[in-house]
Design a protein around this motif. Structure first.
Motif, PDB file in Angstrom:
ATOM      1  N   GLN A 140      -3.752  -4.924   5.060  1.00 59.59           N
ATOM      2  CA  GLN A 140      -2.908  -3.923   5.700  1.00 59.59           C
ATOM      3  C   GLN A 140      -3.707  -3.087   6.697  1.00 59.59           C
ATOM      4  N   ARG A 141      -4.907  -2.686   6.312  1.00 60.44           N
ATOM      5  CA  ARG A 141      -5.747  -1.898   7.218  1.00 60.44           C
ATOM      6  C   ARG A 141      -6.137  -2.705   8.446  1.00 60.44           C
ATOM      7  N   VAL A 142      -6.433  -3.993   8.258  1.00 61.02           N
ATOM      8  CA  VAL A 142      -6.780  -4.845   9.398  1.00 61.02           C
ATOM      9  C   VAL A 142      -5.594  -4.941  10.359  1.00 61.02           C
ATOM     10  N   PHE A 157       7.059  -0.613  11.715  1.00 60.26           N
ATOM     11  CA  PHE A 157       6.787  -1.310  10.460  1.00 60.26           C
ATOM     12  C   PHE A 157       8.083  -1.958   9.972  1.00 60.26           C
ATOM     13  N   ASP A 158       8.057  -3.270   9.775  1.00 55.52           N
ATOM     14  CA  ASP A 158       9.231  -3.994   9.302  1.00 55.52           C
ATOM     15  C   ASP A 158       9.018  -4.420   7.853  1.00 55.52           C
ATOM     16  N   GLU A 159       9.462  -3.567   6.925  1.00 53.55           N
ATOM     17  CA  GLU A 159       9.347  -3.816   5.477  1.00 53.55           C
ATOM     18  C   GLU A 159       7.970  -4.379   5.103  1.00 53.55           C
ATOM     19  N   PRO A 160       6.886  -3.660   5.436  1.00 57.44           N
ATOM     20  CA  PRO A 160       5.546  -4.230   5.241  1.00 57.44           C
ATOM     21  C   PRO A 160       5.116  -4.351   3.788  1.00 57.44           C
ATOM     22  N   LEU A 161       5.833  -3.714   2.860  1.00 59.47           N
ATOM     23  CA  LEU A 161       5.395  -3.720   1.461  1.00 59.47           C
ATOM     24  C   LEU A 161       6.236  -4.632   0.577  1.00 59.47           C
ATOM     25  N   SER A 162       7.200  -5.311   1.154  1.00 55.48           N
ATOM     26  CA  SER A 162       8.144  -6.068   0.327  1.00 55.48           C
ATOM     27  C   SER A 162       7.501  -7.237  -0.403  1.00 55.48           C
ATOM     28  N   ASN A 163       6.359  -7.713   0.083  1.00 55.72           N
ATOM     29  CA  ASN A 163       5.705  -8.855  -0.569  1.00 55.72           C
ATOM     30  C   ASN A 163       4.657  -8.437  -1.608  1.00 55.72           C
ATOM     31  N   SER A 171       0.105   2.134  -4.096  1.00 55.16           N
ATOM     32  CA  SER A 171      -1.114   2.504  -3.372  1.00 55.16           C
ATOM     33  C   SER A 171      -0.949   2.296  -1.870  1.00 55.16           C
ATOM     34  N   ALA A 172      -0.170   1.270  -1.474  1.00 56.78           N
ATOM     35  CA  ALA A 172       0.032   1.013  -0.048  1.00 56.78           C
ATOM     36  C   ALA A 172       0.856   2.125   0.595  1.00 56.78           C
ATOM     37  N   ARG A 173       1.837   2.669  -0.137  1.00 57.82           N
ATOM     38  CA  ARG A 173       2.602   3.802   0.399  1.00 57.82           C
ATOM     39  C   ARG A 173       1.686   4.974   0.720  1.00 57.82           C
ATOM     40  N   VAL A 174       0.814   5.265  -0.210  1.00 60.74           N
ATOM     41  CA  VAL A 174      -0.129   6.378  -0.007  1.00 60.74           C
ATOM     42  C   VAL A 174      -1.013   6.100   1.204  1.00 60.74           C
ATOM     43  N   GLU A 175      -1.489   4.866   1.317  1.00 66.67           N
ATOM     44  CA  GLU A 175      -2.405   4.513   2.389  1.00 66.67           C
ATOM     45  C   GLU A 175      -1.734   4.616   3.757  1.00 66.67           C
ATOM     46  N   ILE A 176      -0.528   4.089   3.886  1.00 65.75           N
ATOM     47  CA  ILE A 176       0.168   4.159   5.179  1.00 65.75           C
ATOM     48  C   ILE A 176       0.467   5.609   5.545  1.00 65.75           C
ATOM     49  N   TYR A 189       9.753   3.121  10.646  1.00 65.17           N
ATOM     50  CA  TYR A 189       9.475   2.282   9.479  1.00 65.17           C
ATOM     51  C   TYR A 189      10.798   1.850   8.879  1.00 65.17           C
ATOM     52  N   VAL A 190      10.980   0.547   8.711  1.00 68.55           N
ATOM     53  CA  VAL A 190      12.222   0.011   8.150  1.00 68.55           C
ATOM     54  C   VAL A 190      11.987  -0.447   6.718  1.00 68.55           C
TER      55      VAL A 190
END
Length: 369
Positions: A140-142, A157-163, A171-176, A189-190
């Protein structure tokens, strides 16, 4: 970064209207989340903004400039997809610098930009690795670093955490959110996930049927839903919604529904109405001053550790189903009787048209002088 404006944006597919005259402005540096059920038009809106989907009507403005006729490559927007779309045969350094090399930047200039972006995202030690050697958060950071080097007007962002699994999504929510605040990124962000919307957004835009149903700060939508759709969509578990009628009573107006009789919320007019009550507003025990009483039978119990979600039947012949979110050890077993209470101030009321009714102090604040 730059502000964005969508003016009367419409997208038709034959006789079907996916997005219907949508108007939305996103301020420079703002984090806006489009949320709604599948098919509501949120991804189509994002793709029209990005230039990946043509518009049927309306226009897209970025930094005050009409970019509607421009292709995606000329809009200077950075998009992060569900899969992060990293090239598996390239190193992290090559992935981040790919767009710059494609644009003809010199090797030295590209290397400097990649090093700066990697440093900001604390991934400098990963530059020689391949994507398969990275964790989900590192990928995600890359993906974000690859966007940063382009110095875009905004991030999409198109549903970047769905997978991701549930633990990684947290943790990804916090990071973004941290990155967005740190970099001051104008962000759209969608997601279909209301938890992401509530925890990440400066402003939520809730869509349904190609239109905006309500927008505002997350807690504004949660505490003051504009209509029954918003009330039922936001919240996990969802708000309890009880259809009935408000009618005169010996001690003032009452709300009546299937054998249930409760004091009507202050300011709610007589006639058909739906009463709303959040599950967390209910607690075990008999009512005190300023509280309503509900008695029912436990149908189902979900023990989640710190809290327990209980389904109850109340009213005549148990015709009304309620959900209560209680402390972890508070619920009796299935089939047991249970007394619940809730503050009158926690009640919501919706009229026959499904629109929210302003109650109590709020109604007085909104009343003309």
């Amino acid at each position: 970064m730059a502000g964005i404006a969508l003016r009367n944006l419409t997208r038709r597919f034959g006789d079907s209207v996916a997005v219907d005259g949508l108007n939305l402005e996103i301020e420079d540096g703002e984090f806006v989340v489009l949320v709604g059920p599948s098919g509501c038009g949120k991804t189509t809106t994002l793709r029209m903004l990005a230039g990946l989907e043509p518009t049927s009507e309306g226009r897209v403005e970025i930094a005050g400039r009409d970019v509607t006729p421009l292709p995606a490559r000329d809009r200077n927007l950075a998009m992060v997809f569900q899969s992060y779309a990293l090239y598996p045969h390239m190193s992290v350094e090559e992935n981040i610098g790919f767009a710059l090399r494609l644009a003809g930047r010199s090797r030295a200039e590209t290397a400097a930009a990649v090093a700066a972006a990697a440093g900001r995202l604390e991934i400098g030690h990963l530059l020689s690795r391949r994507p398969r050697e990275l964790s989900g958060g590192q990928r995600q950071r890359v993906a974000v670093a690859r966007c940063i080097v382009r110095e875009p007007h905004a991030f999409l962002f198109d549903e970047p955490l769905s997978n991701l699994d549930a633990r990684l999504r947290g943790s990804a929510r916090v990071e973004i959110s941290r990155l967005q605040a740190q970099l001051g990124m104008t962000t759209l962000y969608v997601t279909h996930d209301q938890v992401e919307a509530m925890t990440m957004a400066h402003r939520i835009v809730l869509m349904e049927g190609g239109r905006i149903r309500q927008q505002g700060a997350p807690m504004d939508l949660y505490e003051r839903p504009a209509d029954l759709f918003v009330a039922g969509f936001l919240g996990a578990p969802a708000m309890n919604l009880i259809p009935g009628v408000i009618e005169p009573g010996p001690r003032g107006p009452v709300f009546a529904a299937a054998g249930l009789s409760l004091p009507a919320p202050l300011g709610a007019p007589e006639g058909p109405a739906t009463l709303g009550l959040r599950p967390e507003a209910l607690s075990p025990g008999d009512p005190g001053p300023g509280e309503i009483a509900l008695r029912g039978r436990v149908d189902h119990v979900e023990r989640l550790g710190a809290e327990t979600v209980v389904q109850l039947s109340v009213g005549e012949a148990g015709a009304i189903s309620l959900t209560a979110r209680l402390p972890g050890a508070a619920a009796p077993g299935r089939g047991a009787p249970m007394a619940l209470r809730a503050p009158v101030s926690a009640l919501h009321a919706f009229g026959a048209d499904g629109r929210r009714v302003a109650l109590g102090a709020e109604a007085r604040e909104l009343a003309p002088a």
